[in-house]
Design an enzyme around this catalytic site. Sequence first.
Site, PDB file in Angstrom:
ATOM      1  N   ARG A 143       0.882  -1.232  -0.220  1.00 30.02           N
ATOM      2  CA  ARG A 143      -0.277  -0.297   0.228  1.00 30.02           C
ATOM      3  C   ARG A 143       1.049   1.356  -0.281  1.00 30.02           C
ATOM      4  O   ARG A 143       0.400   2.528  -0.588  1.00 30.02           O
ATOM      5  CB  ARG A 143      -0.549   0.110   1.194  1.00 30.02           C
ATOM      6  CG  ARG A 143      -2.163  -1.070   1.159  1.00 30.02           C
ATOM      7  CD  ARG A 143      -3.538  -0.354   1.419  1.00 30.02           C
ATOM      8  NE  ARG A 143      -3.338  -1.265   3.296  1.00 30.02           N
ATOM      9  CZ  ARG A 143      -3.750  -0.155   4.551  1.00 30.02           C
ATOM     10  NH1 ARG A 143      -4.150   0.665   4.692  1.00 30.02           N
ATOM     11  NH2 ARG A 143      -3.497  -0.782   5.713  1.00 30.02           N
ATOM     12  N   GLN A 152      13.342 -13.766   4.719  1.00 30.09           N
ATOM     13  CA  GLN A 152      12.621 -14.928   4.945  1.00 30.09           C
ATOM     14  C   GLN A 152      11.733 -15.447   3.646  1.00 30.09           C
ATOM     15  O   GLN A 152      11.166 -13.689   2.998  1.00 30.09           O
ATOM     16  CB  GLN A 152      11.310 -14.317   6.056  1.00 30.09           C
ATOM     17  CG  GLN A 152      10.219 -15.150   6.462  1.00 30.09           C
ATOM     18  CD  GLN A 152       8.947 -14.383   6.204  1.00 30.09           C
ATOM     19  OE1 GLN A 152       9.292 -12.660   6.269  1.00 30.09           O
ATOM     20  NE2 GLN A 152       8.134 -15.119   6.957  1.00 30.09           N
ATOM     21  N   GLY A 204       9.436  -3.959  11.977  1.00 30.06           N
ATOM     22  CA  GLY A 204      10.028  -2.741  11.127  1.00 30.06           C
ATOM     23  C   GLY A 204       9.475  -1.660  10.836  1.00 30.06           C
ATOM     24  O   GLY A 204       9.651  -0.055  10.484  1.00 30.06           O
ATOM     25  N   GLY A 245      -5.621  -8.965  15.559  1.00 30.20           N
ATOM     26  CA  GLY A 245      -6.277  -9.693  16.517  1.00 30.20           C
ATOM     27  C   GLY A 245      -6.778  -9.502  17.762  1.00 30.20           C
ATOM     28  O   GLY A 245      -6.133  -8.390  17.995  1.00 30.20           O
TER      29      GLY A 245
HETATM   30  C1  UD1 Z   1       0.003  -8.617  12.888  1.00 32.05           C
HETATM   31  C2  UD1 Z   1      -1.091  -9.835  13.947  1.00 32.05           C
HETATM   32  C3  UD1 Z   1      -1.675  -9.422  14.919  1.00 32.05           C
HETATM   33  C4  UD1 Z   1      -1.669  -7.818  15.044  1.00 32.05           C
HETATM   34  C5  UD1 Z   1      -1.235  -6.979  14.267  1.00 32.05           C
HETATM   35  C6  UD1 Z   1      -1.004  -5.296  14.674  1.00 32.05           C
HETATM   36  C7  UD1 Z   1      -0.112 -12.018  13.823  1.00 32.05           C
HETATM   37  C8  UD1 Z   1      -0.631 -12.712  12.450  1.00 32.05           C
HETATM   38  N1  UD1 Z   1      -0.878 -11.064  13.699  1.00 32.05           N
HETATM   39  O1  UD1 Z   1      -0.930  -8.915  12.047  1.00 32.05           O
HETATM   40  O2  UD1 Z   1      -2.600  -9.753  15.971  1.00 32.05           O
HETATM   41  O3  UD1 Z   1      -2.957  -7.652  15.732  1.00 32.05           O
HETATM   42  O4  UD1 Z   1      -0.055  -7.573  14.077  1.00 32.05           O
HETATM   43  O5  UD1 Z   1      -0.016  -4.960  14.147  1.00 32.05           O
HETATM   44  O6  UD1 Z   1       0.705 -11.567  13.300  1.00 32.05           O
HETATM   45  N2  UD1 Z   1       6.055 -10.009   8.279  1.00 32.05           N
HETATM   46  C9  UD1 Z   1       7.601 -10.523   7.688  1.00 32.05           C
HETATM   47  N3  UD1 Z   1       6.883 -11.217   7.278  1.00 32.05           N
HETATM   48  C10 UD1 Z   1       5.811 -11.963   7.200  1.00 32.05           C
HETATM   49  C11 UD1 Z   1       4.485 -11.429   7.443  1.00 32.05           C
HETATM   50  C12 UD1 Z   1       4.643 -10.281   8.110  1.00 32.05           C
HETATM   51  O7  UD1 Z   1       8.710  -9.885   8.179  1.00 32.05           O
HETATM   52  O8  UD1 Z   1       5.398 -13.010   6.126  1.00 32.05           O
HETATM   53  C13 UD1 Z   1       6.046  -9.139   9.239  1.00 32.05           C
HETATM   54  C14 UD1 Z   1       5.573  -7.526   8.480  1.00 32.05           C
HETATM   55  O9  UD1 Z   1       6.740  -6.980   7.552  1.00 32.05           O
HETATM   56  C15 UD1 Z   1       4.821  -6.540   9.121  1.00 32.05           C
HETATM   57  C16 UD1 Z   1       4.764  -7.200  10.399  1.00 32.05           C
HETATM   58  O10 UD1 Z   1       5.783  -8.237  10.340  1.00 32.05           O
HETATM   59  O11 UD1 Z   1       5.856  -5.972   9.654  1.00 32.05           O
HETATM   60  C17 UD1 Z   1       3.488  -7.700  10.634  1.00 32.05           C
HETATM   61  O12 UD1 Z   1       3.149  -8.538  10.062  1.00 32.05           O
HETATM   62  P1  UD1 Z   1       1.455  -7.635   8.599  1.00 32.05           P
HETATM   63  O13 UD1 Z   1       1.524  -8.271   7.903  1.00 32.05           O
HETATM   64  O14 UD1 Z   1       1.296  -5.814   9.494  1.00 32.05           O
HETATM   65  O15 UD1 Z   1       0.480  -8.432  10.704  1.00 32.05           O
HETATM   66  P2  UD1 Z   1      -0.965  -8.428  10.578  1.00 32.05           P
HETATM   67  O16 UD1 Z   1      -1.575  -9.122   8.951  1.00 32.05           O
HETATM   68  O17 UD1 Z   1      -1.678  -7.173  10.389  1.00 32.05           O
END
Ligand code: UD1
Length: 486
Positions: free
Chosen positions: A25, A90, A118, A154
């Site tokens: 986004r 990853q 991050g 979550g």
């Molecule tokens: C996550 C939480 C959710 C919480 C929310 C708060 C999980 C499953 N859910 O959801 O409960 O309310 O954050 O913002 O954890 N990332 C990686 N690798 C991946 C996926 C994500 O490095 O495979 C990183 C993203 O770049 C980001 C962070 O992890 O910095 C969180 O990922 P994001 O997709 O934003 O999580 P949410 O679905 O928002």
Amino acid sequence: MTATSKSGATQAVDVVIMAAGKGTRMKSKLPKVLHRLAGRALLQHVVDTAAALSARRVVVITGHGAIEVEAALAHSTGAGAGFDMKFVRQEPQLGTGHAVQQAVPALPDDGVVVVLSGDVPLTRPETLAQLIAASGGDKLALLTIDFADPAGYGRIVRQGPRPAAGADVRPVLSIVEHKDASAEQRAITEVYSGIMAVPVARLKPWLARLDNKNAQGEYYLTDVVKFAVADGVGVVAHKIDDALQVAGINSPVQLAQLERAYQLQQANVLMEQGVRLADPARFDLRGELECAQDVEIDVNCVFEGQVSLGEGVKIGANCVIANASIGAGTVIHPYTHIEGGKLGAKDQVEIGAGALIGPFARLRPGARLGEQVHIGNFVEVKNATLAAGAKANHLAYLGDSSVGERVNFGAGSITANYDGANKHKTVIEADVHIGSNCVLVAPVTIGQGGTVGGGSTVTKDTAPGALTVARAKQVSIANWKRPQKK
Ligand code: UD1
Ligand code: CA
């Protein structure tokens, strides 16, 4: 810092920062975590928070734009950083649980790990210290917050009905992601911030048990909560009120909103110290600003790097000031650009007390101005020292120069410091008067108390006290008739 458990043993703190996500986004070629808030990459804010926690090790999980992200952070690593930083890739990105799984080999079993993202730049180290304390070295501690609109987050599912009043001390059972939540669960307003603290020895076996049987087909880190409950490990929710500390960035709109909120916070801190900002909504600090008493800053000023302002300094509207130290009582008039070098004190811009700078002045790296120096409109100074009382009030360039006390450098005059290959120095000794529109061709020295007539191009050193005129002699032809059209 270290975590202290009930038994009194202390554990080192390690930090995992998830930064592999794409940030679709943002609609940008730049990886999301490298976008800047208050002049620093989002991820840099998070790394700096880890440093403030005295983390033993920081493991950054990269994926999208990994090469760029790792390069941008490279200067944070190494001996000087105070912690040991590791990057773990990853690829592909299969969810937050999968992200933390990649960090497992880099996490020693004896520590407490804090999981951060991050793209969540403004979490305070004190808050994380409280979270670590809540984990007590043996529990899973979740940072949570109540949101009036919890959509997308979550939900923190607890046992039994919510108490009508008072602190919510019901045991936490699980975190249910929005997409997996029932209508009843979606009504829960307490959400998981994305930040947890947990002993590594507990976390590792839970990570190994994660699956992706959920609405998004991802490995959810949040599923560790139900494993903790099943294993009889305590789960504590540390709830905060300050939404800025858990605000994540997904879009340019959110980035700009968080920037404004953060700038307002910084402005308030300065005003609490007595700094008078004409309008805190039109103030930007992208670095550190140190102010003595009675400093006034007009609207639309931007401060970058490290800037210090002495007592009674006044900054006019629309100034950009980077890496400078400005002495007491100095006035910087509107539209002045001060651009000190970042590397060490040598290239910092220094301005003594009681100076008058601008409007429309430009001070570049290595400009060092003594007390009562006047630099006026459209004057550029680079790598030059001006001693007390020297003046260059209009349309001038002073580069690679040393200018003595009380020198007056006339309008339109310049130092020609560059011969096309090398830079050379100009020395203008004390009490010299340089007329208008002069060119001082470096290397050259103008002796003390000397005068250079307007329009001169000076290529040779001049003696103290001498008047130097180096221009074609004026010729006037009486009754000159202009050519007529035939
Ligand atoms: C996550 C939480 C959710 C919480 C929310 C708060 C999980 C499953 N859910 O959801 O409960 O309310 O954050 O913002 O954890 N990332 C990686 N690798 C991946 C996926 C994500 O490095 O495979 C990183 C993203 O770049 C980001 C962070 O992890 O910095 C969180 O990922 P994001 O997709 O934003 O999580 P949410 O679905 O928002
Ligand atoms: Ca998110």
